[in-house]
Design a protein around this motif. Structure first.
Motif, PDB file in Angstrom:
ATOM      1  N   LYS A  46      -8.876 -46.595  26.986  1.00 48.13           N
ATOM      2  CA  LYS A  46      -8.747 -45.226  27.766  1.00 48.13           C
ATOM      3  C   LYS A  46      -9.890 -44.653  28.473  1.00 48.13           C
ATOM      4  CE  LYS A  46      -5.346 -43.065  24.354  1.00 48.13           C
ATOM      5  NZ  LYS A  46      -5.281 -41.995  23.414  1.00 48.13           N
ATOM      6  N   LEU A  50     -10.976 -45.674  33.782  1.00 47.47           N
ATOM      7  CA  LEU A  50     -11.427 -44.777  34.723  1.00 47.47           C
ATOM      8  C   LEU A  50     -11.664 -45.509  36.094  1.00 47.47           C
ATOM      9  CD1 LEU A  50     -11.078 -42.901  32.380  1.00 47.47           C
ATOM     10  CD2 LEU A  50     -12.674 -41.437  33.485  1.00 47.47           C
ATOM     11  N   LEU A  56      -7.944 -39.359  39.811  1.00 45.37           N
ATOM     12  CA  LEU A  56      -7.784 -38.659  38.539  1.00 45.37           C
ATOM     13  C   LEU A  56      -7.334 -37.387  38.538  1.00 45.37           C
ATOM     14  CD1 LEU A  56     -11.313 -39.411  36.706  1.00 45.37           C
ATOM     15  CD2 LEU A  56      -8.738 -40.691  36.292  1.00 45.37           C
ATOM     16  N   SER A  57      -6.370 -37.001  37.445  1.00 46.38           N
ATOM     17  CA  SER A  57      -6.037 -35.423  37.452  1.00 46.38           C
ATOM     18  C   SER A  57      -7.361 -34.607  37.110  1.00 46.38           C
ATOM     19  CB  SER A  57      -4.837 -35.364  36.642  1.00 46.38           C
ATOM     20  OG  SER A  57      -5.267 -35.614  35.037  1.00 46.38           O
ATOM     21  N   ALA A  60      -7.896 -35.331  33.086  1.00 41.72           N
ATOM     22  CA  ALA A  60      -8.230 -36.385  32.808  1.00 41.72           C
ATOM     23  C   ALA A  60      -9.769 -36.629  33.288  1.00 41.72           C
ATOM     24  CB  ALA A  60      -7.721 -37.536  33.629  1.00 41.72           C
ATOM     25  N   VAL A  66      -8.340 -41.527  29.942  1.00 41.98           N
ATOM     26  CA  VAL A  66      -6.944 -41.552  30.565  1.00 41.98           C
ATOM     27  C   VAL A  66      -5.907 -42.332  29.676  1.00 41.98           C
ATOM     28  CG1 VAL A  66      -5.638 -43.014  32.396  1.00 41.98           C
ATOM     29  CG2 VAL A  66      -7.679 -41.390  33.134  1.00 41.98           C
ATOM     30  N   ASN A  67      -4.841 -41.709  29.523  1.00 41.53           N
ATOM     31  CA  ASN A  67      -3.626 -42.239  28.478  1.00 41.53           C
ATOM     32  C   ASN A  67      -2.465 -42.601  29.344  1.00 41.53           C
ATOM     33  OD1 ASN A  67      -2.492 -39.770  28.642  1.00 41.53           O
ATOM     34  ND2 ASN A  67      -1.708 -40.050  26.800  1.00 41.53           N
ATOM     35  N   ILE A  69      -1.129 -43.715  33.464  1.00 41.06           N
ATOM     36  CA  ILE A  69      -1.359 -44.135  34.679  1.00 41.06           C
ATOM     37  C   ILE A  69       0.199 -44.020  35.579  1.00 41.06           C
ATOM     38  CG2 ILE A  69      -1.992 -45.753  36.615  1.00 41.06           C
ATOM     39  CD1 ILE A  69      -3.946 -46.844  34.363  1.00 41.06           C
ATOM     40  N   GLY A  78      -4.679 -41.464  37.390  1.00 39.35           N
ATOM     41  CA  GLY A  78      -4.806 -41.262  35.872  1.00 39.35           C
ATOM     42  C   GLY A  78      -4.922 -39.839  35.453  1.00 39.35           C
ATOM     43  N   TYR A  79      -4.169 -39.811  34.410  1.00 40.17           N
ATOM     44  CA  TYR A  79      -3.686 -38.477  33.819  1.00 40.17           C
ATOM     45  C   TYR A  79      -4.074 -38.712  32.109  1.00 40.17           C
ATOM     46  CZ  TYR A  79      -0.849 -37.351  37.748  1.00 40.17           C
ATOM     47  OH  TYR A  79      -0.208 -37.159  38.904  1.00 40.17           O
ATOM     48  N   ASN A  80      -4.325 -37.374  31.736  1.00 35.29           N
ATOM     49  CA  ASN A  80      -4.455 -37.288  30.204  1.00 35.29           C
ATOM     50  C   ASN A  80      -3.200 -36.631  29.599  1.00 35.29           C
ATOM     51  OD1 ASN A  80      -5.131 -36.592  27.425  1.00 35.29           O
ATOM     52  ND2 ASN A  80      -6.825 -37.934  27.889  1.00 35.29           N
TER      53      ASN A  80
END
Ligand code: ATR
Length: 249
Positions: A46, A50, A56-57, A60, A66-67, A69, A78-80
């Motif tokens: 996670k 990166l 990246l959002s 994130a 990041v969890n 993509i 990448g988002y979280n």
């Protein structure tokens, strides 16, 4: 859970596990870039993922993990969704959290997502971790209140919302991250561990008459948000709950 949601939405596609040892992470991402709409990322990737992403959002980047993509025209974004997933779970359960005092146990990736989510919602967030230096770094980065060992008891008893993000109880649900009998005087206890068996922390909290919430809602809601990011379609969350529950046994 995702397979069931795809079926229910009448979408083609499949969701499967891609076992990825750390040395193969970069190669795996190139495969994802070529052939996938997106992926979830889990332990232990996670944070290390990166450096391989194109974008990246904001959440994130702020969380540093990041969890989810999304592959968009060959770019990996990448988002979280853990942060929103956690808040959606509280909302669904009707738990009032705004302007309350939260104590987060743990300082890993999950703790960062939960602490970030709560802070964004105007919650006063304190953090306690077995390794104080890790909690100190998290508190400094996000403007949170550090709780050290001598103040743990007072912090637990006086918080409105206690959230366990540590892995204590994950493999053995009879273990608790807190000493026996130490619980908030009132309020809500959340354990983000999803396990078919209720964790010891939640059992003790229930016995003490506190409101409790397990890890399933966060699991399902982070997944629902990821599904929406990949497909542009809001999934049927009931279908995802049923599939997740069946999978957990
Ligand atoms: P994740 O990304 O899922 O949060 P992690 O980064 O490995 O996973 O974090 C695990 C968390 O559980 C950490 O806060 C860890 O505490 P340390 O920073 O002191 O390692 C906590 N944890 C794991 N085992 C623990 C134990 N036996 N007692 C107390 N805390 C524990």
């Amino acid at each position: 859970m995702h397979q069931a949601a795809l079926r229910a939405a009448g979408l083609e596609g499949s969701y499967r596990a891609l076992e990825t040892p750390p040395p193969l992470l970069q190669a795996r991402l190139e495969e994802v870039r070529r052939a996938f709409a997106g992926v979830n990322v889990t332990i232990p990737h996670k944070e290390s993922v990166l450096e391989y992403l194109d974008e990246l959002s904001p959440e994130a980047a702020a969380i540093g993990a990041v969890n989810t993509i999304v592959c968009q025209q060959g770019r990996l974004i990448g988002y979280n969704t853990d942060a929103l997933g956690f808040i959606s779970g509280l909302e669904e359960a009707g738990i009032a959290y705004r302007n309350k005092k939260a104590l987060v146990l743990g300082a890993g990736g999950a703790a960062r997502a939960v602490a970030y989510a709560l802070k964004q919602e105007g919650v006063h967030v304190a953090v306690y971790n077995r390794t104080t230096e890790r909690a100190r770094a998290l508190c400094a980065a996000m403007g949170l209140h550090l709780v050290t060992e001598p103040l743990l008891e007072t912090a637990v008893r006086s918080c409105d919302l206690l959230v366990n993000t540590t892995s204590v109880g994950l493999n053995d649900p009879t273990r608790s991250p807190l000493p026996p009998g130490l619980l908030p005087r009132a309020g809500v206890v959340v354990d983000i561990i999803y396990h078919p068996q209720t964790t010891r922390l939640l059992l003790e909290a229930q016995q003490a008459g506190l409101v409790t919430l397990g890890g399933l809602p966060m699991l399902v809601w982070q997944g629902a948000r990821a599904f929406e990011l990949w497909t542009g379609v809001k999934p049927d969350v009931r279908v995802m709950y049923a599939a997740a529950q069946a999978g957990l046994g």
